[in-house]
Design an enzyme around this catalytic site. Structure first.
Site, PDB file in Angstrom:
ATOM      1  N   PRO A  93       0.792  -1.241   0.000  1.00 29.62           N
ATOM      2  CG  PRO A  93       0.031  -0.935   2.196  1.00 29.62           C
ATOM      3  CD  PRO A  93       0.785  -1.894   1.318  1.00 29.62           C
TER       4      PRO A  93
ATOM      5  CG  ASP B  35       1.200  -4.158  -5.730  1.00 29.48           C
ATOM      6  OD1 ASP B  35       1.964  -4.086  -4.748  1.00 29.48           O
ATOM      7  OD2 ASP B  35       0.356  -5.085  -5.876  1.00 29.48           O
TER       8      ASP B  35
ATOM      9  CB  CYS C  99       8.014  -8.237   6.462  1.00 31.71           C
ATOM     10  SG  CYS C  99       6.596  -8.821   5.533  1.00 31.71           S
TER      11      CYS C  99
END
Ligand SMILES: C[S@@+](CC[C@H](N)C(=O)[O-])C[C@H]1O[C@@H](n2cnc3c(N)ncnc32)[C@H](O)[C@@H]1O
Length: 454
Positions: free
Chosen positions: A268, A286, A381
């Protein structure tokens, strides 16, 4: 806890909307049942969106449903152990029943809700379901026992690595980080995450206005849990929410004013905003149009701009390579378990292997999109080596044109412990005091700064 078989009620029966808090409990229990059952790959956020449909939840109820479901997954190992000890026939096979017991006990043990509400509303949900109505007395008895024995249950909550982490993940973290570090990671997961924000300018002044603490890493850490949109500076776009570790990959990339930068998995958009705020021309790519809409709205609020491209990054033309490329690759997200505890219980080893394959192809593509002499930052992550150091070792072995630029601790606010022996970024949930009960911690991020030789 082993995967559950598929004993689910496809359309939960109606409930009385006039009973305060009942719809929130229904939304939480249904979402938890969905994730404990067959739809294990779904994110909790999506399961809650599904389960809340048709319940007309007020914002407060939606927030309560999220809090209950999140607490259920944060201590799922502890909660199921406590339930198992108090059920004569062991954990139920019906996921709907298990979810009622887990969400009920999460409320009793971990949330500031009245015990009678936690018990009575769980019993009401059981009674409202023709498949569970005969089990309502069992729900009542077990949850009342949890209330009575709360202190003993809490006192028995120890060893979160062995007892509150799926075995396959615990084994992986011990193999990767060693037993002691893996213990600290599991302890940090019990604490949740602070609210970190990235400030555009004048962090000192915003620290004061927001009552936050400046971290050496560059972010502000806010202690309260207010609604973000009500805080000073939100409407005017002075800052955005971003974990302090998630802000580091762009600090490694160090975009310069006027540079052309590609952000290949952008939505985002926290990292796109950092690149744009540095004055670079950013192309934000994206493949999810819905997520790019969020990115667009975020940039509008922040009064920043980017060229937005809805595409699979693997299909991008390679004729105009970029000065710098950021690849924040899709990953298992095991570094975000503090925030998204469902990840630990819904992801599998197969996800890691599959995603590592995609990351490999994206990394090769990112390399072809980088000009000679340009920089490439790869980050995830994830705590898993396949999505971090192994990925980079393999990449460097097959791409002689690239070299690693090892980090020094100045890039990460002097925190040398965030840099691994290869010179890559390796943050852990236990860093910055995570797991010590003092509101520390970071998301687990891996990042590598690479340079294409001239
Ligand atoms: C880790 S998230 C990115 C977070 C984002 N960089 C940020 O800081 O806000 C990964 C993103 O990759 C996107 N994605 C996954 N596969 C992709 C592909 N092949 N091409 C482009 N985007 C992809 C997903 O839609 C998702 O938005």
């Amino acid at each position: 806890m082993a995967p559950r078989p598929t004993h689910r009620n496809p359309t939960p029966p109606p409930i009385d909307p006039s009973i305060p808090g009942l719809a929130a409990r229904r939304a939480a229990a249904t979402a938890v049942a969905t994730l404990l059952g067959p739809a294990r790959g779904l994110a909790l956020e999506d399961a809650l969106a599904q389960s809340g449909r048709g319940l007309n939840l007020e914002p407060g109820d939606a927030a309560l449903a999220r809090a209950i479901a999140t607490a259920s997954f944060r201590r799922l190992g502890f909660l199921t152990a406590a339930l198992e000890e108090r059920l004569r026939d062991g954990l139920p096979q019906k996921t709907d029943l298990l979810a009622l017991l887990v969400t009920g006990s999460a409320q009793i043990l971990d949330l500031a809700v009245a015990d009678h509400a936690a018990v009575d509303l769980s019993v009401r949900l059981a009674k409202a379901d023709p498949q569970l109505t005969h089990l309502a007395p069992l729900v009542n008895a077990v949850l009342r026992r949890i209330v009575r024995e709360r202190d003993d249950i809490r006192a028995a909550e120890s060893d979160p690595l062995a007892r509150n982490t799926p075995d396959w993940l615990a084994k992986r973290w011990i193999a990767t980080y060693g037993e002691e570090a893996a213990q600290k990671i599991a302890a940090a997961h019990l604490e949740g995450a602070a609210l970190d924000v990235t400030v555009r300018d004048d962090a000192e002044a915003w620290a004061e206005k927001l009552g936050g603490r400046r971290l050496a890493l560059g972010s502000l850490r806010l202690e309260g849990r207010e609604a973000v949109a009500g805080l000073p500076g939100y409407d005017e776009g002075a800052w955005w929410v971003q974990d302090a570790a998630a802000a580091l990959p762009v600090r490694l990339l160090a975009p310069q004013p006027g540079e052309r930068v590609a952000d290949l998995c952008a939505a985002p958009g926290g990292k796109t905003a950092q690149v744009a705020a540095a004055g670079a021309h950013v192309t934000a790519v994206d493949r999810s149009a819905a997520r790019l809409e969020r990115l667009q709205r975020n940039l509008e609020r922040l009064k920043l701009s980017a060229e937005i491209v809805t595409a699979d990054a693997l299909d991008l033309p390679e004729d105009k390579p970029f000065d710098a490329v950021l690849l924040d690759a899709p990953c298992s997200a095991t570094g975000t378990i503090r925030r998204h505890p469902d990840v630990a219980w819904t992801k599998s080893e197969a996800d890691i292997i599959r995603l590592a394959g995609l990351q490999r192809r994206l990394l090769d593509k990112a390399a072809r999109l980088t000009i000679p002499g340009g920089r490439l930052v790869y980050c995830t992550c994830s705590l898993e080596p396949e999505e971090g150091p192994t990925q980079i070792a393999d990449f460097l072995a097959r791409n002689g044109e690239f070299e690693r630029l090892p980090l020094d601790s100045e890039r990460v606010g002097g925190h040398a412990e965030l840099i691994d022996p290869n010179g890559d970024l390796r943050t852990l949930p236990s860093h910055l005091g995570g797991g010590s009960g003092r509101g520390g911690g970071l998301d687990g991020f891996f990042g590598s700064l690479l340079r294409r030789r001239v």
